[in-house]
Every structure is written in structure tokens, then in C-alpha cells.
Write an enzyme that holds these catalytic residues in place. Structure first.
Site, mmCIF file in Angstrom:
data_model
loop_
_atom_site.group_PDB
_atom_site.id
_atom_site.type_symbol
_atom_site.label_atom_id
_atom_site.label_comp_id
_atom_site.label_asym_id
_atom_site.label_seq_id
_atom_site.Cartn_x
_atom_site.Cartn_y
_atom_site.Cartn_z
ATOM 1 N N GLY A 7 9.925 -3.826 -76.340
ATOM 2 C CA GLY A 7 10.096 -4.820 -77.390
ATOM 3 C C GLY A 7 8.772 -5.310 -77.909
ATOM 4 O O GLY A 7 7.699 -4.902 -77.444
ATOM 5 N N GLY A 12 2.946 -10.240 -79.592
ATOM 6 C CA GLY A 12 2.456 -8.969 -79.076
ATOM 7 C C GLY A 12 3.554 -8.139 -78.457
ATOM 8 O O GLY A 12 4.714 -8.553 -78.385
ATOM 9 N N VAL A 14 5.838 -5.900 -75.617
ATOM 10 C CA VAL A 14 6.409 -6.143 -74.293
ATOM 11 C C VAL A 14 6.745 -4.786 -73.678
ATOM 12 O O VAL A 14 7.356 -3.931 -74.327
ATOM 13 C CB VAL A 14 7.677 -7.019 -74.372
ATOM 14 C CG1 VAL A 14 8.232 -7.276 -72.974
ATOM 15 C CG2 VAL A 14 7.388 -8.338 -75.081
ATOM 16 N N LYS A 29 4.186 -8.779 -70.938
ATOM 17 C CA LYS A 29 3.966 -9.182 -72.323
ATOM 18 C C LYS A 29 2.488 -9.423 -72.562
ATOM 19 O O LYS A 29 1.829 -10.127 -71.791
ATOM 20 C CB LYS A 29 4.765 -10.449 -72.629
ATOM 21 C CG LYS A 29 4.570 -11.001 -74.039
ATOM 22 C CD LYS A 29 5.420 -12.245 -74.243
ATOM 23 C CE LYS A 29 5.181 -12.883 -75.599
ATOM 24 N NZ LYS A 29 6.010 -14.079 -75.805
ATOM 25 N N ASP A 132 12.584 -20.685 -81.644
ATOM 26 C CA ASP A 132 12.717 -19.372 -82.281
ATOM 27 C C ASP A 132 13.915 -18.618 -81.702
ATOM 28 O O ASP A 132 13.801 -17.463 -81.280
ATOM 29 C CB ASP A 132 11.432 -18.567 -82.093
ATOM 30 C CG ASP A 132 11.338 -17.380 -83.052
ATOM 31 O OD1 ASP A 132 11.941 -17.448 -84.149
ATOM 32 O OD2 ASP A 132 10.660 -16.389 -82.719
#
Length: 409
Positions: A7, A12, A14, A29, A132
């Protein structure tokens, strides 16, 4: 040990990995320097690290919370490295939705939402504001018969505070309406907005942006609606159920204004002789109106057909009295329906004495002192003075149409 990329968020990439000492699955991450809110040195803890510790603890808390736990963190050159738990098997909600054809069943969506409400409520009590919430930041554990969802990626998060936030960090398409309107927002209402938008996507498969909704450009799945037999001069009418409420748009169509004046909004359902407006928005170039739908009910045209084309004089008198009261109330509120006919009258048939309600205000106007000189509505129902003098007024026109309503076959 690091393996494939699984992901990427705004901070940034992952990667999937395993902890060397015990081969526990982890997610790794990488957060590049500019995205780390605090100065990168040994004395200051990055915000994302602090938030994850507050909400889910450290390595000792793996699997105990509705958010993924932070196992370790450190700096590498100008990057912040976060090592988090990685439930196996699992996938982010975006990938899970794609595997289900883009949408999921209402019962499963309800399960997911209940879990997310509990998770965000727990976070807020601990002083953590995710900011988010979207499908990419939700992990679905798929190893059991009932999938479980976990929140992740706190890189855009903040601490809950009493005063409003005045800068936004996160996905702008998910920002709350008040951010666009007033330039400020709070944790609670923002989280509710993002969860509501997520629920809509789970059920309809569309990702609607906040600005799109504010501008009246919200996508709607028409597969979820059943078309009724009735249709007015403006377009078809669908039966449906309200899933959530959205903020109003700035420019209000005449039909919306008339319905609000005549029967109010969602809080007025069943209280007036006109059906209430529950919600409205735009879909491409179409205006979508969501109104109450009494059950059981049918339009007067259908009701008359079921009675052999005519009704008894006593029942006709009851209907006429109700219509007179309804139109009198509307005129006092400044609303002129202008298209009263059997197709625009709803009959509630759930009681021993049927009750009639007015629907379809698309041809309506506001009551005015001076005559109208343009006619909108069914020409066969236009008053005689329109044909004779090319003008008409609300009162006499309404009397004409109510008396001409098809109650005698």
C-alpha cells in the site's frame, strides 16, 4: 525482513514484512522527512507515533484494539520508519470492496459501520482524531466468518481539541463541508461526516467528494430504487429509503422551495396535507428529490381504477374537503400548486377513512397579487381565463382544478 509493497498513503509506501525474532507478520511504513510533523531527533516524538501509542499502545497490545498497534519506530536518514502489526489474512477495505464487485450487502455494511463507530468513539475518548477515514485507511481481517475492520495510517491525524481546527491535513475529498464553508472544523462532526460518506460508498459503490456534494454533483445508484407507476411532467418517480442526510446546496430549485414552504422538511413527515421533502441533490443534469412515501398508498388515478373508475359521493366529499383544506393552507403559506389532478394526489389507504395528500410541485409557483401570464402544468387542467385572456390567478385556478379532479369517472 521486508517483502512486497502492500500500500501507500500520502506520507509514503507501506511494505509487508516479518519480525526476525519470531516471524510475526508486520507492516513497514516509510515516512519521508517533510511529512514528519516533529523535528527528527531523539528528543521529539513524531505525532503519528504519539497518536498510535495513545490509541492502541505498543507491542504488548497486538490484536486488543480496533486500531493496528505500533510495534517499533526509528529514523533512517531522513525517513521515519513505522513497524505495525499486520493481521493475516487481511486487506484494505478498497481491495475488499473490489473483490466483492464494488459494493457489499447492507447487513455487512452495518456491521462494519458499527465497528468503526465504536473504534472512533474509543479514539476520541483517548484524545485521538484520525482526520482521514476512508476505505484505504481501513484494514479488513478476513480470516473469520464475520470480517473485522481496523483503523490504520494516522499520519494525517491530530489530537482532539475544544477549539476548531483551521488547517486541514488529509484527503481533501473527505474534508467536512464546514472546512469549505467556514475554513474550520472539529473532530466529532468531521468523523461523523467521513463515516457517513464511507457508508454511502459501501452500499452504492461511488466515492463522492465533499465539494461534489456541495455543488450538487453526487452520484446515485439507480439500481437501488424501484420505479413507481406514477410519472409527472418532469420525470419518473422512484420508491426508496433514505440512507443518510447531506448538507443543503446553495442554489435552491423552485420545487424544493415550494415543498419546504408547504410541508417543511424531514421533521414534518406526516404532519401536513402535502408530502414532506426529506432530501434533494443533483445527479449530472437531473434534480433528485427524496420525499416521504406513506405505506400503503397509491395515486388517486390508480385508486379510482381499483374502485371501478368512480367512488361513492360520501367518499368524494371527504376527499374534496381534504383538498380544499390542503390548498387553503398552501395558499396561506404562499404556495400555488398549479397542476392539481388525480395523478398528483396521493391516497393513503392504510386506515378506514382514506386520506389524500398533494404531491409533485414541479409546475408550481408562488402566490402573487398580479395575474400569471405563462402557464406551467397540464394544459387540459388550465383554467378557462387562460384560454380567454391569457392570464390567471392562484385562487380561481385552484378552485377550477379541485372541482375538475377526476372523482366521477
Amino acid at each position: 525482513m521486508q517483502f512486497r509493497q502492500i500500500g501507500e498513503d500520502v506520507c509514503g509506501p507501506v511494505y509487508a514484512g516479518f519480525r526476525s525474532i519470531d516471524y510475526v507478520p508486520v507492516a513497514i511504513k516509510y515516512v519521508k522527512g517533510p511529512h514528519v510533523p516533529y523535528e527528527m531527533n531523539a528528543y521529539k516524538i513524531p505525532v503519528e507515533v504519539a497518536l498510535m501509542h495513545k490509541v492502541a499502545g505498543g507491542p504488548e497490545s497486538v490484536g486488543n484494539f480496533s486500531t493496528v498497534s505500533l510495534l517499533d519506530w526509528y529514523y533512517l536518514d531522513q525517513q521515519l520508519i513505522l513497524i505495525t502489526e499486520r493481521p493475516v489474512p487481511s486487506q484494505n477495505l478498497t481491495t475488499y470492496l473490489d473483490s466483492q464487485g464494488g459494493v457489499i450487502e447492507e447487513q455487512e455494511a452495518k456491521t462494519f459501520l458499527n465497528q468503526l463507530v465504536d473504534a472512533t468513539d474509543e479514539m476520541h475518548r483517548k484524545g485521538v482524531f484520525h482526520r482521514d477515514i476512508k476505505s484505504e485507511n481501513i484494514l479488513v481481517e478476513i480470516g473469520s466468518s464475520v470480517p473485522c475492520v481496523r483503523l490504520m495510517n494516522f499520519g494525517c491525524g491530530s489530537f482532539v481539541q475544544e477549539r476548531p481546527h483551521h488547517t486541514f491535513s488529509g484527503t481533501l475529498a473527505c474534508a467536512p463541508p464546514e472546512w469549505y464553508v467556514r475554513g474550520e472544523y472539529k473532530a466529532g462532526p468531521t468523523t461523523v461526516w467521513q463515516l457517513g460518506a464511507l457508508l454511502y460508498r459501501l452500499l452504492h459503490g461511488f466515492r463522492n467528494s465533499t465539494m461534489g456534494i456541495l455543488c450538487g454533483k453526487m452520484q446515485l445508484s439507480r439500481d437501488s430504487a424501484t420505479q413507481l407507476s406514477q410519472e409527472d411532467v418532469c420525470g419518473p418517480v422512484y420508491a426508496g429509503f433514505r440512507l443518510m442526510d447531506y448538507v443543503p446546496i446553495y442554489k435552491i430549485p423552485v420545487e424544493v422551495a415550494l415543498m419546504h414552504k408547504a410541508a417543511g422538511g424531514p421533521e414534518s413527515v406526516g404532519k401536513f396535507a402535502a408530502v414532506s421533502l426529506l432530501d434533494w441533490y443533483y445527479l449530472d443534469q437531473d434534480l433528485i428529490l427524496v420525499t416521504e412515501r406513506p405505506v400503503p398508498s397509491e395515486v388517486l388515478t390508480t385508486y379510482l381504477d381499483s374502485q371501478g373508475g368512480i367512488i361513492e359521493e360520501r367518499e368524494a366529499k371527504t376527499f374534496l374537503n381534504q383538498l380544499v383544506d390542503a390548498t387553503d393552507e398552501m395558499h396561506r403559506k404562499g404556495v400555488f400548486h398549479r397542476d392539481i389532478k388525480s395523478d398528483n394526489i396521493l391516497v393513503e389507504i392504510g386506515s378506514s377513512v382514506p386520506c389524500v395528500r398533494l404531491v409533485n410541485f414541479g409546475c408550481g409557483s408562488f402566490v402573487q397579487e398580479r395575474p400569471h401570464h405563462t402557464f406551467s402544468g397540464t394544459l387540459a387542467c388550465a383554467p378557462p381565463e387562460w384560454y380567454v385572456r391569457g392570464e390567471y390567478q392562484a385562487g380561481p385556478t385552484t378552485v377550477w382544478q379541485v372541482l375538475c379532479t377526476r372523482s366521477s369517472g
